[in-house]
Design a protein around this motif. Structure first.
Motif, mmCIF file in Angstrom:
data_model
loop_
_atom_site.group_PDB
_atom_site.id
_atom_site.type_symbol
_atom_site.label_atom_id
_atom_site.label_comp_id
_atom_site.label_asym_id
_atom_site.label_seq_id
_atom_site.Cartn_x
_atom_site.Cartn_y
_atom_site.Cartn_z
ATOM 1 N N THR A 33 43.109 -45.665 8.624
ATOM 2 C CA THR A 33 42.649 -45.543 7.241
ATOM 3 C C THR A 33 43.689 -46.063 6.260
ATOM 4 O OG1 THR A 33 41.344 -43.593 7.859
ATOM 5 C CG2 THR A 33 41.711 -43.966 5.523
ATOM 6 N N LYS A 34 44.880 -45.502 6.328
ATOM 7 C CA LYS A 34 45.930 -45.953 5.416
ATOM 8 C C LYS A 34 46.369 -47.371 5.772
ATOM 9 C CE LYS A 34 50.330 -44.543 3.360
ATOM 10 N NZ LYS A 34 51.415 -43.520 3.367
ATOM 11 N N GLY A 35 46.386 -47.672 7.063
ATOM 12 C CA GLY A 35 46.787 -49.011 7.482
ATOM 13 C C GLY A 35 45.873 -50.079 6.905
ATOM 14 N N ALA A 36 44.562 -49.827 6.909
ATOM 15 C CA ALA A 36 43.625 -50.801 6.347
ATOM 16 C C ALA A 36 43.898 -51.030 4.865
ATOM 17 C CB ALA A 36 42.189 -50.319 6.552
ATOM 18 N N SER A 37 44.240 -49.953 4.151
ATOM 19 C CA SER A 37 44.510 -50.085 2.717
ATOM 20 C C SER A 37 45.807 -50.834 2.448
ATOM 21 C CB SER A 37 44.556 -48.698 2.062
ATOM 22 O OG SER A 37 45.721 -47.984 2.431
ATOM 23 N N LEU A 38 46.682 -50.919 3.455
ATOM 24 C CA LEU A 38 47.963 -51.602 3.279
ATOM 25 C C LEU A 38 47.884 -53.099 3.565
ATOM 26 C CD1 LEU A 38 50.479 -49.074 4.898
ATOM 27 C CD2 LEU A 38 49.939 -49.390 2.475
ATOM 28 N N ILE A 39 46.817 -53.544 4.214
ATOM 29 C CA ILE A 39 46.727 -54.958 4.576
ATOM 30 C C ILE A 39 46.846 -55.870 3.356
ATOM 31 C CG2 ILE A 39 45.214 -56.739 5.537
ATOM 32 C CD1 ILE A 39 44.226 -54.649 7.544
ATOM 33 N N PRO A 40 46.056 -55.655 2.295
ATOM 34 C CA PRO A 40 46.234 -56.531 1.128
ATOM 35 C C PRO A 40 47.581 -56.344 0.445
ATOM 36 C CG PRO A 40 44.746 -54.738 0.597
ATOM 37 C CD PRO A 40 44.967 -54.688 2.080
ATOM 38 N N ASP A 83 43.051 -48.299 -2.932
ATOM 39 C CA ASP A 83 42.196 -47.116 -2.954
ATOM 40 C C ASP A 83 40.750 -47.475 -2.648
ATOM 41 O OD1 ASP A 83 42.247 -44.259 -3.308
ATOM 42 O OD2 ASP A 83 41.053 -44.541 -5.114
ATOM 43 N N LEU A 84 40.314 -48.668 -3.048
ATOM 44 C CA LEU A 84 38.966 -49.108 -2.710
ATOM 45 C C LEU A 84 38.809 -49.234 -1.196
ATOM 46 C CD1 LEU A 84 36.153 -50.236 -3.313
ATOM 47 C CD2 LEU A 84 37.224 -52.481 -3.669
ATOM 48 N N ILE A 85 39.801 -49.828 -0.541
ATOM 49 C CA ILE A 85 39.739 -49.964 0.921
ATOM 50 C C ILE A 85 39.853 -48.601 1.585
ATOM 51 C CG2 ILE A 85 40.865 -50.980 2.934
ATOM 52 C CD1 ILE A 85 41.725 -53.285 1.142
ATOM 53 N N PHE A 86 40.710 -47.728 1.037
ATOM 54 C CA PHE A 86 40.819 -46.371 1.569
ATOM 55 C C PHE A 86 39.478 -45.657 1.460
ATOM 56 C CE2 PHE A 86 41.556 -41.867 1.450
ATOM 57 C CZ PHE A 86 42.562 -41.650 2.367
ATOM 58 N N TYR A 87 38.818 -45.806 0.308
ATOM 59 C CA TYR A 87 37.500 -45.186 0.116
ATOM 60 C C TYR A 87 36.535 -45.635 1.210
ATOM 61 C CZ TYR A 87 32.851 -44.356 -1.815
ATOM 62 O OH TYR A 87 31.547 -43.947 -1.972
ATOM 63 N N ALA A 88 36.482 -46.944 1.450
ATOM 64 C CA ALA A 88 35.553 -47.477 2.441
ATOM 65 C C ALA A 88 35.864 -46.954 3.844
ATOM 66 C CB ALA A 88 35.602 -49.003 2.421
ATOM 67 N N MET A 89 37.133 -46.949 4.206
ATOM 68 C CA MET A 89 37.520 -46.460 5.529
ATOM 69 C C MET A 89 37.275 -44.963 5.664
ATOM 70 S SD MET A 89 38.463 -48.912 7.497
ATOM 71 C CE MET A 89 39.298 -47.962 8.787
ATOM 72 N N HIS A 90 37.605 -44.224 4.620
ATOM 73 C CA HIS A 90 37.416 -42.773 4.634
ATOM 74 C C HIS A 90 35.934 -42.439 4.806
ATOM 75 C CE1 HIS A 90 38.460 -38.709 2.494
ATOM 76 N NE2 HIS A 90 38.031 -38.534 3.729
ATOM 77 N N ARG A 91 35.097 -43.142 4.077
ATOM 78 C CA ARG A 91 33.654 -42.902 4.187
ATOM 79 C C ARG A 91 33.165 -43.275 5.579
ATOM 80 N NH1 ARG A 91 29.186 -44.609 -0.441
ATOM 81 N NH2 ARG A 91 27.375 -43.632 0.593
ATOM 82 N N LEU A 92 33.721 -44.325 6.153
ATOM 83 C CA LEU A 92 33.350 -44.731 7.505
ATOM 84 C C LEU A 92 33.707 -43.641 8.513
ATOM 85 C CD1 LEU A 92 32.101 -47.339 8.711
ATOM 86 C CD2 LEU A 92 34.431 -48.037 9.315
ATOM 87 N N PHE A 93 34.838 -42.995 8.329
ATOM 88 C CA PHE A 93 35.253 -41.922 9.231
ATOM 89 C C PHE A 93 34.349 -40.701 9.121
ATOM 90 C CE2 PHE A 93 38.980 -44.284 10.214
ATOM 91 C CZ PHE A 93 39.565 -43.678 11.322
ATOM 92 N N HIS A 94 33.635 -40.573 8.025
ATOM 93 C CA HIS A 94 32.666 -39.484 7.882
ATOM 94 C C HIS A 94 31.292 -39.875 8.406
ATOM 95 C CE1 HIS A 94 34.457 -36.223 5.294
ATOM 96 N NE2 HIS A 94 35.410 -37.132 5.243
ATOM 97 N N THR A 95 31.075 -41.167 8.670
ATOM 98 C CA THR A 95 29.750 -41.671 9.018
ATOM 99 C C THR A 95 29.601 -41.968 10.507
ATOM 100 O OG1 THR A 95 29.607 -42.689 6.823
ATOM 101 C CG2 THR A 95 28.044 -43.436 8.482
ATOM 102 N N TRP A 134 29.275 -31.766 1.030
ATOM 103 C CA TRP A 134 29.673 -32.597 2.161
ATOM 104 C C TRP A 134 29.562 -34.073 1.805
ATOM 105 C CZ3 TRP A 134 26.554 -29.650 6.500
ATOM 106 C CH2 TRP A 134 27.229 -28.457 6.801
ATOM 107 N N ASN A 135 30.482 -34.859 2.371
ATOM 108 C CA ASN A 135 30.460 -36.320 2.198
ATOM 109 C C ASN A 135 30.497 -36.723 0.731
ATOM 110 O OD1 ASN A 135 30.312 -36.689 5.014
ATOM 111 N ND2 ASN A 135 28.087 -36.488 4.980
ATOM 112 N N ARG A 136 31.397 -36.112 0.007
ATOM 113 C CA ARG A 136 31.608 -36.425 -1.403
ATOM 114 C C ARG A 136 33.100 -36.659 -1.640
ATOM 115 N NH1 ARG A 136 26.682 -37.329 -4.034
ATOM 116 N NH2 ARG A 136 25.141 -35.894 -3.176
ATOM 117 N N ASN A 137 33.418 -37.337 -2.743
ATOM 118 C CA ASN A 137 34.807 -37.487 -3.199
ATOM 119 C C ASN A 137 35.711 -38.092 -2.134
ATOM 120 O OD1 ASN A 137 33.615 -36.154 -5.302
ATOM 121 N ND2 ASN A 137 34.909 -34.350 -5.233
ATOM 122 N N PHE A 138 35.400 -39.311 -1.730
ATOM 123 C CA PHE A 138 36.161 -39.974 -0.675
ATOM 124 C C PHE A 138 37.442 -40.641 -1.185
ATOM 125 C CE2 PHE A 138 31.761 -40.192 1.052
ATOM 126 C CZ PHE A 138 31.978 -39.497 2.228
#
Length: 262
Positions: free
Chosen positions: A143-150, A98-110, A207-211
């Motif tokens: 997004t989900k793929g990045a969270s699956l790497i670890p 979920d930490l990696i998902f958060y980072a990727m999700h936020r990146l997709f908004h940025t 906007w850009n909350r709760n990633f």
């Protein structure tokens, strides 16, 4: 044809309908929203068709992650991870993913180029369980793929992976569903529909909350948490000119923006 039906998984779709259909009628967040709401046919196509490219993409990510784990992570470390109690493995795996998902999700908004891909998902103007499937395959794979790497590289057991996948899938459907369900004092520990619906609000204040996908902890730590437990948003969606229809949505991220749109 058999391989195609395997990807579609008609039985799984029927089970979801039988669970969330009645639930959204009994505990609706927006009682005025009909079951066959706007653009439900588009999201139904996403639900059926996207399983094929997403399944292939995530399968490739899993294979690459296993190869990376074998090449870069000491076998003793992976063995020690798999030897941990199942409950501990599951908690660590879900928090890390979920930490990696958060980072990727936020990146997709940025990043603007990534946002055009993610905008497909945020173009939903009526949230329900079916809306969870409206997503560009590249969005889900990255997004989900990045969270699956670890998950695959660090040696978590098959049982921990199975629990993670099941919980993630059903939790995602619940977060998007048209239900008024909160988790009381645990609302800031586990994401609820209240938490995620505000992520989809067409309201500049939200906007850009709760990633985070599962644990608001990450939004709290990184200053992006915002939630009201006494109400749901009045409007969902975005102002971007995302076109209707599955085919047009698939090519939208790669089309050059017009001067007027820009």
């Amino acid at each position: 044809m058999d391989w195609l039906l395997g990807f579609i998984d008609v039985k799984a779709i029927l089970i979801v309908i039988l669970i969330f259909g009645p639930l959204e009628r009994m505990l609706p967040a927006r009682p005025q929203q009909p079951a066959l709401r706007r653009a439900w046919t588009t999201d139904a196509v996403h639900c059926v068709v996207n399983r094929i490219p997403i399944g292939i993409g995530l399968g490739l990510v899993a294979a690459l992650s296993i190869w990376l784990g074998d090449a870069a992570v000491p076998a003793s470390f992976r063995a020690s991870v798999a030897a941990q109690p199942l409950w501990l493995q599951t908690i660590i795996l879900m928090l890390l993913a979920d930490l990696i998902f958060y980072a990727m999700h936020r990146l997709f908004h940025t990043v603007p180029a990534l946002w055009r891909i993610h905008a497909i998902h945020h173009s939903i103007s009526d949230l329900d369980w079916l809306a969870a499937y409206r997503i560009h395959p590249l969005d889900q794979i990255l997004t989900k793929g990045a969270s699956l790497i670890p998950a695959f590289a660090l040696g978590f057991s098959d049982a921990a992976l199975a629990i993670f996948f099941v919980v993630f899938q059903w939790h995602t459907l619940l977060l998007h569903s048209n239900v008024r369900i909160g988790f009381g004092p645990f609302s800031w520990l586990v994401a609820s529909p209240y938490f995620h619906h505000w992520h989809h609000a067409n309201d500049p204040a939200h906007w850009n909350r709760n990633f985070a996908a599962q644990f608001p902890l990450w939004d709290i730590l990184f200053g992006t948490a915002q939630m009201r437990r006494d109400a749901m948003p009045d409007r969902y969606g975005i102002e971007d000119p995302v076109p209707p229809g599955y085919g047009r949505q698939m090519v939208y991220p790669f089309q050059r923006e017009s001067k007027d749109a820009a």
